[in-house]
Design an enzyme around this catalytic site. Structure first.
Site, PDB file in Angstrom:
ATOM      1  N   ARG A 135      11.784   3.635   2.690  1.00 30.11           N
ATOM      2  CA  ARG A 135      11.427   2.677   3.748  1.00 30.11           C
ATOM      3  C   ARG A 135      12.672   1.871   4.075  1.00 30.11           C
ATOM      4  O   ARG A 135      13.336   1.353   3.168  1.00 30.11           O
ATOM      5  CB  ARG A 135      10.299   1.750   3.303  1.00 30.11           C
ATOM      6  CG  ARG A 135      10.064   0.638   4.311  1.00 30.11           C
ATOM      7  CD  ARG A 135       8.814  -0.132   4.060  1.00 30.11           C
ATOM      8  NE  ARG A 135       7.640   0.653   4.415  1.00 30.11           N
ATOM      9  CZ  ARG A 135       6.405   0.160   4.477  1.00 30.11           C
ATOM     10  NH1 ARG A 135       6.181  -1.117   4.209  1.00 30.11           N
ATOM     11  NH2 ARG A 135       5.385   0.933   4.807  1.00 30.11           N
ATOM     12  N   HIS A 166       6.002   5.998  11.065  1.00 31.43           N
ATOM     13  CA  HIS A 166       5.415   5.854   9.729  1.00 31.43           C
ATOM     14  C   HIS A 166       4.458   7.045   9.561  1.00 31.43           C
ATOM     15  O   HIS A 166       3.240   6.897   9.606  1.00 31.43           O
ATOM     16  CB  HIS A 166       4.677   4.524   9.643  1.00 31.43           C
ATOM     17  CG  HIS A 166       4.313   4.082   8.262  1.00 31.43           C
ATOM     18  ND1 HIS A 166       4.346   4.908   7.157  1.00 31.43           N
ATOM     19  CD2 HIS A 166       3.885   2.874   7.800  1.00 31.43           C
ATOM     20  CE1 HIS A 166       3.965   4.226   6.088  1.00 31.43           C
ATOM     21  NE2 HIS A 166       3.677   2.987   6.447  1.00 31.43           N
ATOM     22  N   LYS A 209      26.012  -4.318  -3.139  1.00 22.72           N
ATOM     23  CA  LYS A 209      27.486  -4.304  -3.200  1.00 22.72           C
ATOM     24  C   LYS A 209      28.069  -3.641  -1.961  1.00 22.72           C
ATOM     25  O   LYS A 209      29.280  -3.496  -1.840  1.00 22.72           O
ATOM     26  CB  LYS A 209      27.956  -3.541  -4.439  1.00 22.72           C
ATOM     27  CG  LYS A 209      27.507  -4.140  -5.748  1.00 22.72           C
ATOM     28  CD  LYS A 209      28.004  -3.282  -6.910  1.00 22.72           C
ATOM     29  CE  LYS A 209      27.436  -3.758  -8.226  1.00 22.72           C
ATOM     30  NZ  LYS A 209      27.726  -2.809  -9.321  1.00 22.72           N
ATOM     31  N   ARG A 217       0.804  -1.224   0.000  1.00 25.55           N
ATOM     32  CA  ARG A 217       0.000   0.000   0.000  1.00 25.55           C
ATOM     33  C   ARG A 217       0.836   1.274   0.000  1.00 25.55           C
ATOM     34  O   ARG A 217       0.562   2.197  -0.771  1.00 25.55           O
ATOM     35  CB  ARG A 217      -0.935   0.037   1.219  1.00 25.55           C
ATOM     36  CG  ARG A 217      -2.212  -0.726   1.019  1.00 25.55           C
ATOM     37  CD  ARG A 217      -2.674  -1.286   2.327  1.00 25.55           C
ATOM     38  NE  ARG A 217      -1.751  -2.322   2.721  1.00 25.55           N
ATOM     39  CZ  ARG A 217      -1.875  -3.613   2.355  1.00 25.55           C
ATOM     40  NH1 ARG A 217      -2.909  -3.992   1.665  1.00 25.55           N
ATOM     41  NH2 ARG A 217      -0.974  -4.516   2.705  1.00 25.55           N
ATOM     42  N   THR A 218       1.840   1.351   0.866  1.00 30.03           N
ATOM     43  CA  THR A 218       2.596   2.607   0.954  1.00 30.03           C
ATOM     44  C   THR A 218       3.288   2.875  -0.376  1.00 30.03           C
ATOM     45  O   THR A 218       3.206   3.975  -0.935  1.00 30.03           O
ATOM     46  CB  THR A 218       3.625   2.532   2.102  1.00 30.03           C
ATOM     47  OG1 THR A 218       2.933   2.184   3.290  1.00 30.03           O
ATOM     48  CG2 THR A 218       4.333   3.854   2.297  1.00 30.03           C
TER      49      THR A 218
HETATM   50  C1  NCD Z   1       2.387  -1.055   8.039  1.00 29.42           C
HETATM   51  C2  NCD Z   1       3.897  -0.891   8.091  1.00 29.42           C
HETATM   52  O1  NCD Z   1       4.599  -1.194   7.100  1.00 29.42           O
HETATM   53  O2  NCD Z   1       4.348  -0.424   9.114  1.00 29.42           O
HETATM   54  N1  NCD Z   1       1.892  -1.262   6.749  1.00 29.42           N
HETATM   55  C3  NCD Z   1       1.597  -0.170   5.989  1.00 29.42           C
HETATM   56  O3  NCD Z   1       2.450   0.628   5.671  1.00 29.42           O
HETATM   57  N2  NCD Z   1       0.301   0.027   5.678  1.00 29.42           N
HETATM   58  C4  NCD Z   1       1.849  -2.016   9.034  1.00 29.42           C
HETATM   59  C5  NCD Z   1       2.370  -3.424   9.049  1.00 29.42           C
HETATM   60  O4  NCD Z   1       3.212  -3.812   8.255  1.00 29.42           O
HETATM   61  O5  NCD Z   1       1.878  -4.169   9.896  1.00 29.42           O
END
Ligand code: NCD
Length: 330
Positions: free
Chosen positions: A99, A127, A78, A50-51
């Site tokens: 991320r 997040h 590397k 999703r993100t």
């Molecule tokens: C979350 C995350 O990656 O922190 N997912 C997301 O971004 N919607 C929650 C999770 O992974 O449980």
């Protein structure tokens, strides 16, 4: 955008007003061209559906382009440092989403570039864009936060979404209940930040029995398997709470049931047709909020905005950089 701590009420209301416009834009014409010529780079060292996809969709719907870095086939393998990777990628793009499994990684990235960085999750840290879409959804579903009871349940120790959401909700006078096994409690640092604001109250318990009937938002989280050192410990904790129609029968008729997703059994699929299930609307809202963030950060929150500066029109999001830009930075 490293942390929700950069956001005050005025910035939130600007962001959510632009997100409302984005929702309308998508529903009427699918998008526009305001970010034509701008490029988003997505650099994900951890899995995401999703993100990552909502950020890409957000950029593309506003006429921008996306460069997706494949961590597995990149020079990261590397041994290139995060800072070198960021320094290079920022010379190709206008904004970068990162991320990373290490808490504080996004702050490290900011130190080497002038480009806006979106923290798309830094380990067990924060997040922020998720918390922004969560708050937007809460307001859409129950109208306001003031005076409301928000119950967060599950892996509050390792879940970065609840760390950011608790800090954001601390801007409002509300009740936060943290329901978790003792081993998965909300970290002291987050509890302290909420307490320091002096607005929201925060209580903790192991069971939701005493609070479910008063809860306005039930925010369920996944037990974060990837953060456990021992598989046995994960197995013993993974199914402590499961929201079923029987649990929903104890809840208010107008409660909102939320989850950042992915779910791995914490909300039974039998709940999906319950009108209180808000998790799919929540993820859809993610695209509108991220469209708004990208437009604000790139100075294009007004359709005909001629400004290209992110400083004058970024909606009041306070800067996360130290401001000491060296000449080699891009
Ligand atoms: C979350 C995350 O990656 O922190 N997912 C997301 O971004 N919607 C929650 C999770 O992974 O449980």
């Amino acid at each position: 955008v490293l942390s929700v701590s950069q956001f005050e009420l005025a910035a939130l209301s600007k962001l959510f007003a632009v997100a409302d416009e984005m929702k309308q834009l998508v529903n009427t014409s699918g998008g526009d061209d305001r970010l034509k010529g701008r490029m988003l780079a997505t650099l994900f060292y951890e899995n995401s559906t999703r993100t990552s996809c909502s950020l890409q969709a957000a950029m593309l719907r506003l006429g921008g382009t996306v460069m997706t870095v494949n961590e597995a086939t990149s020079s990261i393998k590397k041994g290139e440092t995060l800072q070198d990777t960021i320094s290079c990628l920022c010379r190709y793009c206008d904004v970068l989403a990162l991320r990373h499994p290490t808490e504080g990684a996004a702050a490290e990235a900011v130190a080497v570039t002038r480009r806006p960085i979106l923290n798309a999750g830094d380990g067990v840290g924060e997040h922020p864009t998720q918390a922004l879409l969560d708050l937007y959804t809460i307001m859409a579903e129950i109208g306001a936060v003031e005076g409301k009871v928000i119950t967060m349940i599950g892996d509050l120790k390792n879940g970065r979404t609840v760390h950011s959401l608790a800090k954001l909700l601390a801007l409002y006078k509300c009740e936060l209940h943290c329901v978790s096994p003792p081993a998965l409690r909300m970290p002291e640092s987050v509890r302290a930040e909420v307490a320091a604001r002096g607005l929201a109250s925060l209580t903790e318990s192991e069971s939701f029995d005493a609070v479910i009937s008063r809860t306005d938002v039930l925010y369920v989280t996944r037990v974060q398997k990837e953060r456990f050192a021992s598989e046995a410990e994960y197995e013993s904790l993974k199914a402590v709470y499961v929201i079923t129609p029987a649990v929903m029968a104890l809840a208010k008729q107008d409660m909102a049931l939320m989850h950042p997703l992915p779910r791995v059994g914490e909300i039974s699929e039998d709940c999906d047709d319950d009108p209180r299930a808000a998790y799919f609307k929540q993820m859809e809202n993610g695209m509108f909020v991220r469209m708004a963030l990208l437009a604000l950060l790139l100075g294009k929150s007004e359709v005909n905005s001629s400004s290209s500066s992110s400083m004058s029109s970024n909606g009041g999001i306070s800067s996360s950089s130290g401001g000491q830009n060296g000449s080699s930075k891009c």
